[in-house]
Write an enzyme that holds these catalytic residues in place. Structure first.
Site, PDB file in Angstrom:
ATOM      1  N   GLU A 119      98.114 -66.139 -13.710  1.00 30.23           N
ATOM      2  CA  GLU A 119      99.307 -65.279 -13.676  1.00 30.23           C
ATOM      3  C   GLU A 119     100.641 -66.031 -13.610  1.00 30.23           C
ATOM      4  O   GLU A 119     101.494 -65.732 -12.780  1.00 30.23           O
ATOM      5  CB  GLU A 119      99.193 -64.299 -12.493  1.00 30.23           C
ATOM      6  CG  GLU A 119      97.938 -63.442 -12.572  1.00 30.23           C
ATOM      7  CD  GLU A 119      97.692 -62.567 -11.336  1.00 30.23           C
ATOM      8  OE1 GLU A 119      98.503 -62.580 -10.411  1.00 30.23           O
ATOM      9  OE2 GLU A 119      96.669 -61.870 -11.320  1.00 30.23           O
ATOM     10  N   GLU A 230      88.219 -59.711 -15.239  1.00 24.99           N
ATOM     11  CA  GLU A 230      88.367 -58.855 -14.048  1.00 24.99           C
ATOM     12  C   GLU A 230      88.362 -57.386 -14.441  1.00 24.99           C
ATOM     13  O   GLU A 230      89.173 -56.590 -13.950  1.00 24.99           O
ATOM     14  CB  GLU A 230      89.684 -59.190 -13.313  1.00 24.99           C
ATOM     15  CG  GLU A 230      89.805 -60.650 -12.935  1.00 24.99           C
ATOM     16  CD  GLU A 230      91.080 -60.981 -12.157  1.00 24.99           C
ATOM     17  OE1 GLU A 230      91.740 -60.063 -11.635  1.00 24.99           O
ATOM     18  OE2 GLU A 230      91.402 -62.178 -12.081  1.00 24.99           O
TER      19      GLU A 230
HETATM   20  O1  9MR Z   1      90.393 -58.379  -5.457  1.00 23.02           O
HETATM   21  C1  9MR Z   1      91.336 -59.183  -4.769  1.00 23.02           C
HETATM   22  C2  9MR Z   1      91.728 -58.479  -3.485  1.00 23.02           C
HETATM   23  O2  9MR Z   1      90.641 -58.395  -2.604  1.00 23.02           O
HETATM   24  C3  9MR Z   1      92.879 -59.210  -2.842  1.00 23.02           C
HETATM   25  O3  9MR Z   1      93.342 -58.462  -1.749  1.00 23.02           O
HETATM   26  C4  9MR Z   1      93.996 -59.395  -3.862  1.00 23.02           C
HETATM   27  C5  9MR Z   1      95.161 -60.087  -3.237  1.00 23.02           C
HETATM   28  O4  9MR Z   1      95.966 -60.717  -4.144  1.00 23.02           O
HETATM   29  O5  9MR Z   1      93.500 -60.107  -4.969  1.00 23.02           O
HETATM   30  C6  9MR Z   1      92.542 -59.402  -5.653  1.00 23.02           C
HETATM   31  O6  9MR Z   1      92.172 -60.022  -6.849  1.00 23.02           O
HETATM   32  C7  9MR Z   1      93.196 -60.220  -7.808  1.00 23.02           C
HETATM   33  C8  9MR Z   1      92.826 -61.470  -8.588  1.00 23.02           C
HETATM   34  O7  9MR Z   1      92.662 -62.550  -7.717  1.00 23.02           O
HETATM   35  C9  9MR Z   1      93.830 -61.793  -9.641  1.00 23.02           C
HETATM   36  N1  9MR Z   1      94.083 -60.681 -10.506  1.00 23.02           N
HETATM   37  C10 9MR Z   1      94.373 -59.412  -9.852  1.00 23.02           C
HETATM   38  C11 9MR Z   1      93.291 -59.084  -8.825  1.00 23.02           C
HETATM   39  C12 9MR Z   1      93.559 -57.724  -8.183  1.00 23.02           C
HETATM   40  O8  9MR Z   1      94.724 -57.751  -7.416  1.00 23.02           O
END
Ligand code: 9MR
Length: 317
Positions: A119, A230
């Protein structure tokens, strides 16, 4: 029997791996961030025991990376000054080295791909190249060079068969897509990158599958692997009808991915869902449950499951 690979949702992120106490225990660690796998080991062990592979997520990201990682003396004081570019590059290199070397020596062959940078593009920040700047200490300290450096270090320490990915969301939005392509082209020219990860957190009716398809075709022209990293499909309105619509849309998406792969338009090598069952999805908000995945809270297949496996009984609407 339904999965052969998974991604740790949080356990391999910097805020999980960085070992604060060890980092501050000795000044010699000032440029050599120490890591611990105590939060991640159970997943790595599970994958190894079950014969599953893992995608590594993620080495360099603006989020879920504590501010103290970027400050002088690893200070947790909220006003502590950030370190110099030179020192941060050393921290970056050693962090990547420590993480990769631990996993590769303890679990050889298990993690076959890494989201090296996650990102890094944010159109709204309006910077040259659309690099994310506002929330990113990586960008603020190192500048846009942080991307290439991250890939350079990852290439240096990754086992030769480990594939290196750039990963992002909203990848079908045209301005963002073009920025990602420009950035990735430079990495590709130096043979620092192997693939593009398309997160694919999509809604129940947007973006269109056609837009997703044309973006995949564009990314694939770079000659890199494509992975859907994802995938989920937000759905807050839970009725028989909406569940069937969700199933149709999953089916259309998978038919498209299969077509692109089989016809040689895109080298799609993996599709990963961002969670197994609806009850544990990141999309659930207090008071607003979400139903984005293939299994319900009892691990029973939803219509979405039959859609994703392209079952003939799921209609395409
Ligand atoms: O699924 C993840 C969640 O449990 C966390 O709280 C969150 C915090 O940033 O991150 C989520 O995963 C993210 C991933 O690492 C990157 N792309 C977006 C995902 C959803 O927010």
């Amino acid at each position: 029997e339904q999965f052969n690979s998974f991604t740790a949702g949080n356990e391999l992120k910097p805020d999980s791996l960085l070992d604060y106490n060890k980092c501050i225990s000795d000044p010699k660690y000032d440029d050599n961030p120490q890591v611990t796998f105590r939060n991640a080991e159970y997943l790595l062990d599970f994958a190894q025991e079950e014969g599953l592979s893992m995608r590594g997520h993620t080495l360099v990201w603006h989020s879920q990376t504590p501010r103290w990682f970027f400050t002088e003396g690893y200070s947790r004081d909220e006003n502590a000054p950030l370190v110099s570019k030179e020192l941060m590059l050393k921290r970056m290199e050693n962090y990547i080295k420590n993480v990769l070397e631990y996993i590769q020596s303890n679990y050889p062959g298990l993690v076959y791909a890494w989201d090296v940078v996650n990102e890094a593009i944010e159109v709204g920040d309006d910077m040259p190249g659309y690099y994310r700047s506002n929330e990113s200490y990586w960008y603020q300290i190192i500048g846009e060079e942080f991307l290439e450096k991250a890939f350079e270090y990852a290439r240096k320490y990754a086992d030769p068969e480990v594939r290196l990915f750039y990963n992002d969301y909203n990848t079908e939005q045209v301005t963002k897509m073009n920025a990602i392509i420009d950035m990735v082209e430079k990495l590709k020219a130096k043979d620092l990158i192997d693939g593009i990860g398309l997160q694919c957190h999509i809604g129940h009716n947007s973006p269109s599958i056609t837009d997703i398809e044309s973006s995949i075709r564009k990314y694939a022209e770079l000659g890199l692997e494509i992975q859907v990293t994802e995938l989920d499909m937000s759905l807050t309105d839970y009725t028989e009808e909406t569940l069937m619509k969700q199933a149709s849309r999953y089916k259309r998406l998978f038919l498209t991915l299969k077509y692109l792969k089989e016809k040689g338009f895109a080298n799609i090598t993996n599709v990963t869902f961002w969670g197994l069952s609806d009850d544990i999805s990141w999309l659930n908000k207090p008071g607003i449950p979400n139903y984005p995945l293939l299994f319900d809270q009892y691990l029973v297949q939803k219509p979405a499951f039959w859609g994703a496996i392209m079952h003939p009984d799921i209609p395409l609407n």
